[in-house]
Structure formats: structure tokens, C-alpha cells
Design a protein around this motif. Structure first.
Motif, short mmCIF file in Angstrom:
data_model
loop_
_atom_site.label_atom_id
_atom_site.label_comp_id
_atom_site.label_asym_id
_atom_site.label_seq_id
_atom_site.Cartn_x
_atom_site.Cartn_y
_atom_site.Cartn_z
N CYS A 1 -8.89 4.09 -2.57
CA CYS A 1 -9.76 3.12 -2.11
C CYS A 1 -10.65 3.95 -1.49
O CYS A 1 -12.12 3.79 -1.74
N CYS B 1 -7.68 -0.01 -6.47
CA CYS B 1 -6.01 0.17 -5.93
C CYS B 1 -4.97 -0.02 -7.00
O CYS B 1 -5.08 -1.23 -7.51
N CYS C 1 0.94 -1.07 0.05
CA CYS C 1 0.13 0.01 -0.03
C CYS C 1 0.95 1.25 -0.10
O CYS C 1 1.65 1.59 0.85
N ILE C 2 0.47 2.09 -0.92
CA ILE C 2 1.34 3.41 -1.15
C ILE C 2 0.66 4.45 -0.49
O ILE C 2 1.07 5.57 -0.64
N GLY C 3 -0.65 4.33 0.21
CA GLY C 3 -1.58 5.35 0.74
C GLY C 3 -1.89 6.45 -0.11
O GLY C 3 -1.92 7.62 0.27
N CYS C 4 -2.32 6.26 -1.22
CA CYS C 4 -2.73 7.05 -2.32
C CYS C 4 -4.08 7.47 -2.19
O CYS C 4 -4.30 8.60 -2.07
N GLY C 5 -4.84 6.79 -1.46
CA GLY C 5 -6.45 7.32 -1.10
C GLY C 5 -7.35 6.78 -2.08
O GLY C 5 -8.40 7.07 -2.00
#
Ligand code: HEM
Ligand code: SF4
Ligand code: FES
Lengths: 254, 251
Positions: free
Chosen positions: A165, A223, A159-163
Motif C-alpha cells: 500500500c 493490496c 493485512c499481512i503487513g507487506c507494505g
């Protein structure tokens, strides 16, 4: 090639936003979607107009900065692809493309396509770490981890925390992000001492900022790292277990 | 044009779901219910109870096809189960209260979570969304749920309390059903409500596994099959009865 871009323009957090349409020609099909915006911005600056603000950093799919809702899908139509890795050859010549920012109460718009994702930091701060003695690196293979477990933990750790999702979820829920951040630690032996506290604190922090999962499954399709909603089920299981756990016995297996 | 949104910092200082007051210990149940993940878990548990009821209710009622005596005897037996340790209709009332409790928890949780989700996305997307995974069933859970709830109230009025407009006599279960289902509009109401229930169960019968954390590579593919199978059995069984009566096959 030539594309027609309809882009959300909003000068500031409390300003009123609206869509602006730009014709962009002489686009190479080897350009990434972000390079398309670079070209557009150069031309806007040339005309003395404000360039479109958008987030980007690594441009190779690992930092999680880029964040565009492209034709109604986060990061566009390609599966497993962040906006920066999306190439213009995936679009038809003459395509009409609409781009807007992520929309969620806890992702407030800063400007144009830039949103503030610091609510994710609040979630990670509340338990996304292990407490380990620092110092010299321990010997390899000191802690044995079954291959299947290591693979699964690594899948979550992508997970790269892009948002995306949250952006994709009709409920504005952050369960996929939170599950990934919890489970890559909760699956591994190093994550066990804080396992039950971690899941309790991170889930409760998540619920302060985001909506509630109804298992639509939009998040895993959006994702860029193709993280599976299996992790959401595992997080739910750990959360419920943690609530009923007798804390004094918490270090026991099972 | 969008609403004027707040400055990011102010927005984040006023989260979707306020944190409980510091330093106040709340009873376990209150603490537990405060979480959305726990509410979903409760919805799954109560959903399973309701599914158990729906299934048993359907199997019992299929005695309609074995004749008046068979169905009426079964209805009488329902009042006797648990005797003699419990008084007559004792177990029936226990089950009724358990079901009522389950329905209340299921609906109240659904309503509260729906509100939470609305607050989490106050501004909708301005361009059309292109959904990739959400199904018709998953996106209409609230509406199919409400249809089922309203239907259950009408159904109780119709066949339990006898105030649904058809001729009704206590204990004459078979005849009451025939009297009610012979009316075309009412048969259609029963059929539509059960189709809505089927759509609800198509998503719910799968979703509950995720909410309960029952995820295992060995049986994950079966979860969807279970939901489809369960929803199909319930819909076919329940829809057949009004259909057979209104078309005169059973009378
Ligand atoms: C016979 C009646 C019913 C049965 C058998 C039933 C069954 C279920 C099941 C098994 C779930 C999945 C649980 C989960 O994963 O959380 C569910 C979810 C849900 N139910 Fe029901 N339910 C019934 C009635 C209702 C009613 C009356 C309402 C509401 C007004 C309702 C609203 C919902 C909602 C909103 C969900 C959320 C599901 C989601 O999106 O995951 N249900 N139901
Ligand atoms: S789970 Fe996937 S979509 Fe969500 S923040 Fe992580 S990488 Fe992005
Ligand atoms: S810019 Fe780093 S992931 Fe896209």
C-alpha cells in the motif's frame, strides 16, 4: 519460456544503485515469481556473481515478506496476489519485466530488493493490541459479535503487513495498513476499552514515518489481501472523534 | 543513478514528521492541527464551505439570463441581507471573512501536506509506474487548485474591484459582466478556470467523504455520483455565462 528481467541492484544502504538486465531462459510457467529469482540466483552464483537479495518467507501469501515492484505495480499486475503467488504463466513468453524495491523514505533499502519495513512495527507497537487477562481461554460465545461486524473485522485482519500500500501510494502514505491494523480491533467489542487511545497513537505514529492520504485508491488495488479503503474512512472518523472525546466519558457507547 | 541514501537505522531515527517535544502540552487547536488526518478533515470541511459558496454564487449569477434588472437587484439584495439586525453589508462581510478563512485553511493545509508527501517519498521510482486507480483529477489536485486560486484573484480584480482592464462601474453588475466577457481572451480564461474547478471537484467532491469518514455501504456508490453531478452543474452553469456573452447570445 524466456523472460528479460531488469532488476534494481544496490550493494548496500548507502551505495549507489542501478538497473541490471538478465536474460532468463528455460523458465517453467508453473514457477512463481520468486522461483524465477531462485533460478536467476542459482545461475548468477554459478557464474560467480552476487545473487539478487530479495525478501521471502512463507511463499504462500501469508507472511508479507515478499515485496517487489513489478512493471510499475507492487506485487505485479494480478489483483489480490502477493509476489510469491504470482505465476509465470501470467506473463507472455519473451516478456520484459522490470523489478525494483518499494520506495519510501521510511522503507530504506537494505540491499537490492530488500527494504527495512520496521516503521510498520513502530505503528503496531503504539496500539495494535488489546489488553486482556491471559490465562485459560474464555468460553466460546461469551461475547456476542454481530456477523457483519465479525466479517468486517476479519477483512481488516487479513493485512499481512507487506507494505504494498505504501509502495503503491503516490504520497508514500501508510493509511491502508494503519487503518487495517486499527480497525480490526476497533470494530470488535474486545477492542473498545483502548479504542480512542489506539486510533490516536497509531495515526500519530504513522504520520511520523509516512505521507498523507489523498484518496487516490492505489493502495486497495495493490493490496494482495484486497483490503478496502473503506477502513481508511472508518479510521479517519474514529481519529477525529477521539480528538473531541471527553476522556472521562470515553467508555460510553457511540 | 540514485542519490546516495542513508543507512536504514539513521533514516528511521529521523522520521518524515518529527514528534513534538516530550512533556510539553500544546493548546488543543495546535495539537489537533498537527495531524495530517485532521488537516485532511479540515480541508474537507473548508472544501464543503467553498462548494456551498461556489454553488450559491453560480445560482445567483444565472440571473444574468433574466435581464439587467434582475441581476442588479439581486446584487443589491446581497448587501441588504441581515438588515436590520446587522448593518448594511454586515452579513456580506461576515461571509467574506468566513470564506477567506476557509480558503486560507484549505490552501495552507494542502501546501503542508504536499511537503509532507514529498518527504515521504524522496526517491521516486526509477522505472515508470503503472497506476491502476489514481485518476487524472486526483493526481492534479494541486495544480487545479492553484489555477482556481489564481483565477479567483483575477476574478475579484475584474468584477469586484474593477481593475481588470474592462470598463467598470460600481453597482452596474450586468453591464460590467458584459464588458468583461465580451473580450475573447478573458472569456477563455473564465472557461478554462471553471473547467479546472470542475476537475478539482470531480475528485474533491468524492474525496471529502473519505476524509470526513462518511462511509456507509448504503450510500457509497452515490458519493462518486454526487461528485460528478455537482462538478457538472457547476461547470455547465459557470461556463455558460462567458460563452453566451462572448458569442453574443446575451448582450
Ligand atoms: C473554489 C474553490 C475550491 C473548492 C470548492 C475546493 C473543494 C475541495 C474539496 C471538497 C476537497 C476535498 C477535501 C478532502 O477530501 O480533503 C478539496 C481538496 C483539495 N483541494 Fe480544494 N477546493 C477549492 C480550492 C482549492 C485551492 C485554491 C487549492 C490550492 C491551491 C486547493 C487544493 C486542494 C488540494 C491539494 C486538495 C487535496 C485533495 C485530495 O487529494 O484529496 N483547493 N478541495
Ligand atoms: S494493507 Fe494490504 S498492501 Fe498494505 S500492508 Fe496490509 S496487506 Fe500489504
Ligand atoms: S513470501 Fe510470504 S507473503 Fe509472499
Amino acid at each position: 519460456m524466456k523472460v528479460t528481467l531488469t532488476v534494481w541492484r544496490q550493494p548496500g544502504p548507502s551505495a549507489t544503485g542501478r538497473f541490471e538486465t538478465y536474460e532468463v531462459d528455460e523458465v517453467s510457467e508453473d514457477m512463481s515469481f520468486l522461483e524465477l529469482f531462485d533460478v536467476l540466483n542459482d545461475r548468477l552464483i554459478g557464474k560467480g556473481e552476487e545473487p539478487v537479495a530479495f525478501d521471502h518467507d512463507c511463499r504462500e501469501g501469508i507472511c508479507g515478506s515478499c515485496s517487489m515492484m513489478i512493471n510499475g505495480r507492487p506485487h505485479g499486475p494480478e489483483l489480490g496476489t502477493a509476489t510469491c503467488q504470482l505465476h509465470m504463466r501470467k506473463f507472455q513468453d519473451g516478456a520484459k519485466i522490470t523489478v525494483e524495491p518499494w520506495r519510501a523514505a521510511s522503507f530504506p533499502i537494505v540491499r537490492d530488493l530488500v527494504v527495512d519495513r520496521s516503521a510498520f512495527d513502530r505503528i503496531v507497537e503504539s496500539g495494535g493490541y488489546i489488553t486482556a487477562p491471559t490465562g485459560s481461554a474464555p468460553d466460546g460465545n461469551l461475547i456476542l459479535i454481530p456477523k457483519a461486524v465479525a466479517d468486517s473485522a476479519m477483512d481488516a485482519a487479513q493485512c499481512i503487513g507487506c507494505g504494498a500500500c505504501v509502495a503503491a501510494c503516490p504520497n508514500g502514505a501508510a493509511n491502508l495498513f494503519t487503518a487495517a491494523k486499527i480497525m480490526h480491533l476497533n470494530l470488535l467489542p474486545q477492542g473498545q476499552p483502548e479504542r480512542w487511545e489506539r486510533v490516536t497513537n497509531m495515526v500519530q505514529t504513522m504520520e511520523r514515518y509516512f505521507g498523507s492520504c489523498t484518496n487516490h485508491g492505489e493502495c486497495q488495488t495493490a493490496c494482495p489481501k484486497e483490503i478496502s479503503i473503506d477502513f481508511i474512512a472508518l479510521m479517519n472518523r474514529d481519529y477525529i472523534k477521539a480528538q473531541f472525546k471527553q476522556r472521562r466519558l470515553a467508555s460510553q457507547r457511540g | 543513478m540514485t542519490k546516495v541514501s542513508e543507512a536504514p537505522k539513521a533514516r528511521l531515527e529521523r522520521p518524515v514528521h518529527p514528534a513534538p517535544k516530550e512533556g510539553r502540552r500544546r493548546p488543543f487547536i495546535v495539537e489537533f492541527y498537527g495531524s495530517a488526518v485532521a488537516k485532511k478533515w479540515l480541508m474537507a470541511v473548508t472544501g464543503i464551505m467553498l462548494m456551498g459558496f461556489v454553488f450559491a454564487h453560480m445560482v445567483g449569477n444565472l440571473k444574468l439570463y433574466f435581464g439587467e434588472k434582475s441581476l442588479n437587484q439581486y446584487a443589491e439584495w446581497l448587501k441588504e441581507i441581515g438588515e436590520p439586525i446587522l448593518p448594511r453589508t454586515g452579513l456580506l462581510w461576515i461571509l467574506r471573512f468566513a470564506l477567506l478563512g476557509a480558503v486560507v485553511i484549505h490552501i495552507v493545509s494542502a501546501a503542508q501536506l504536499t511537503r509532507m508527501n514529498r518527504r515521504a517519498r524522496p526517491d521516486r521510482y526509477k522505472a515508470p509506474r503503472d497506476y491502476a486507480a489514481a485518476t487524472f483529477a486526483s493526481r492534479t489536485m494541486r495544480w487545479t487548485g492553484v489555477i482556481v486560486a489564481l483565477f479567483v484573484i483575477y476574478h475579484l480584480m475584474d468584477l469586484t474591484w474593477g481593475v481588470g482592464g474592462a470598463e467598470w462601474t460600481s453597482g452596474e453588475v450586468y453591464q460590467n459582466i458584459i464588458n468583461s466577457f465580451e473580450r475573447w481572451p478573458i472569456a477563455i480564461v473564465y472557461i478554462v478556470a471553471n473547467l479546472a474547478l470542475g476537475v478539482h471537484l470531480y475528485h474533491g467532491g468524492w474525496s471529502m467523504f473519505q476524509s470526513l469518514g462518511w462511509n456507509n455501504g448504503k450510500f457509497n456508490d452515490w458519493r462518486r455520483m454526487f461528485a460528478i453531478g455537482f462538478a457538472t452543474i457547476v461547470v455547465v452553469g459557470n461556463v455558460s455565462m462567458p460563452l453566451m456573452v462572448v458569442t453574443g447570445v446575451v448582450n
